[in-house]
Design an enzyme around this catalytic site. Sequence first.
Site, short mmCIF file in Angstrom:
data_model
loop_
_atom_site.label_atom_id
_atom_site.label_comp_id
_atom_site.label_asym_id
_atom_site.label_seq_id
_atom_site.Cartn_x
_atom_site.Cartn_y
_atom_site.Cartn_z
N HIS A 255 140.68 38.45 62.54
CA HIS A 255 141.40 38.52 61.96
C HIS A 255 142.79 38.29 63.91
O HIS A 255 142.25 38.00 64.59
CB HIS A 255 141.31 40.01 62.09
CG HIS A 255 140.66 40.21 61.18
ND1 HIS A 255 139.75 41.22 60.86
CD2 HIS A 255 140.93 39.79 59.34
CE1 HIS A 255 139.35 41.15 59.83
NE2 HIS A 255 139.66 40.86 58.99
N ASP B 237 142.36 40.18 66.24
CA ASP B 237 140.40 39.86 67.09
C ASP B 237 140.95 38.79 68.25
O ASP B 237 140.65 38.99 69.20
CB ASP B 237 139.69 39.30 66.13
CG ASP B 237 139.44 40.06 65.09
OD1 ASP B 237 139.27 41.17 65.23
OD2 ASP B 237 138.74 39.67 64.18
N GLU C 179 133.59 36.06 48.00
CA GLU C 179 132.74 37.14 48.51
C GLU C 179 132.33 37.45 47.20
O GLU C 179 132.31 37.93 46.52
CB GLU C 179 133.01 38.06 49.13
CG GLU C 179 132.22 38.98 49.81
CD GLU C 179 132.63 40.47 50.87
OE1 GLU C 179 133.81 39.74 51.82
OE2 GLU C 179 132.17 41.20 50.78
N ASP D 236 132.50 48.73 48.41
CA ASP D 236 132.07 47.53 49.01
C ASP D 236 130.84 47.12 50.06
O ASP D 236 131.12 48.14 50.50
CB ASP D 236 133.54 46.79 49.12
CG ASP D 236 132.94 44.85 50.23
OD1 ASP D 236 131.71 44.62 49.70
OD2 ASP D 236 134.04 44.88 50.55
C1 3MF Z 1 137.08 42.98 52.82
C2 3MF Z 1 136.94 42.23 53.34
C3 3MF Z 1 136.89 41.24 54.67
C4 3MF Z 1 137.77 40.64 55.02
C5 3MF Z 1 138.36 40.26 56.47
C6 3MF Z 1 138.74 38.21 56.32
C7 3MF Z 1 136.07 43.16 56.20
O1 3MF Z 1 136.73 43.68 51.30
O2 3MF Z 1 135.66 41.37 52.96
O3 3MF Z 1 136.28 42.13 55.95
O4 3MF Z 1 136.31 39.57 54.01
O5 3MF Z 1 139.12 40.56 56.52
O6 3MF Z 1 140.25 38.62 55.66
MG MG Z 2 135.12 39.44 53.23
#
Ligand code: 3MF
Ligand code: MG
Length: 343
Positions: free
Chosen positions: A48, A51, A209, A247
């Site tokens: 991020h 980060d 994802e 999630d």
């Molecule tokens: C949220 C995510 C996030 C993103 C990350 C990168 C914490 O459901 O999956 O992970 O992947 O912020 O943009």
């Molecule tokens: Mg993610």
Amino acid sequence: MTEYRFSFGPWNIHEGADPFGPPVRPTVEFARKLGLYRELGFEGVQFHDDDAVPDVEDKTFDQLQKEAAEMKKLLDDQGLVAEFVAPRLWETPQGVDGGYTANDPAARQWALERTKRAIDIAHLLGTNLMVLWLAREGTYIRESKNAIEAYHLLRDALNQLLEYSPPIHFAIEPKPNEPMDQAYVPTIGHAIAMSYQTCDPTRVGGLIESAHALLAGLDPADEMGFALAHDKLWSVHLNDQNGLKFDQDKSFGAVNLRGAYNQVRVLELGGYSESQRFVGLDVKAMRTQKPEVAHLHLKNSRAVFLMLVDKVRSFPQDVQQQCVADRNYEALEMAVLEHLLVK
Ligand code: 3MF
Ligand code: MG
């Protein structure tokens, strides 16, 4: 045979807090996390913006340059590379109602400015890839926004950002809900349609994802297939999910091994490893995990991925072809199950 390259983000080693309880593990220093990457078989770091440069909004451009250069040096010293940078728009009060689609024009402007800073950081870290997880671009109640306008605002924001930096490429990470009730770009189909509406579709693609696709009621492997067919699968966040709940970011393959097999299969069919794009593992350690072993979920997810690569490559092609020729999909199904079950 081309090797896969693996990545994760610093948030994947975390303190174990959940909405119902505080942290249960001490914070691991960023430098210590970087030290774990190679040991665990990873070379890509997902960032991020904050980060890489903490409190990014309070820094002058000179400070930002200096801190990003220091981070780049840390990466170089460890033999690591930055895979992408993502602007963290969802934790700042200005972004309470979303960023690019906020109803308040000042908030929209803030989101653009913050993203431009994140783009600067990406370039300083040596990557042209920016991930946009559109966390709060959506609604809690439908009546609060005009969806048509929201999609136009998103397109306009992407266009401005594409113009700001000619080399930057955006990978949109779709997720259907959480934190919002409904997100505006819930699937990769939406993300790719957005791409084609921008001034430079060649620079807007996606990150898929597994858990996010499952939350949308879709098959992650077919979502990946759709993106690969458009040459727009620019990263993945592999993990697993037990049904339609929050999630979970479980270890890859932990719930549905066959679903994981099919994600690996489509990546193999699409020549993903040859593209040299990263296999990201967006996985979370269980809250019960003791601190000294709170990185095993990453190691295990990578190991499962590689075992499944072997399974995909060793599946007898002649059996597959014969079953398809005979339209004997029951036989094909059994062959797949036997292949997965037999060592
Ligand atoms: C949220 C995510 C996030 C993103 C990350 C990168 C914490 O459901 O999956 O992970 O992947 O912020 O943009
Ligand atoms: Mg993610």
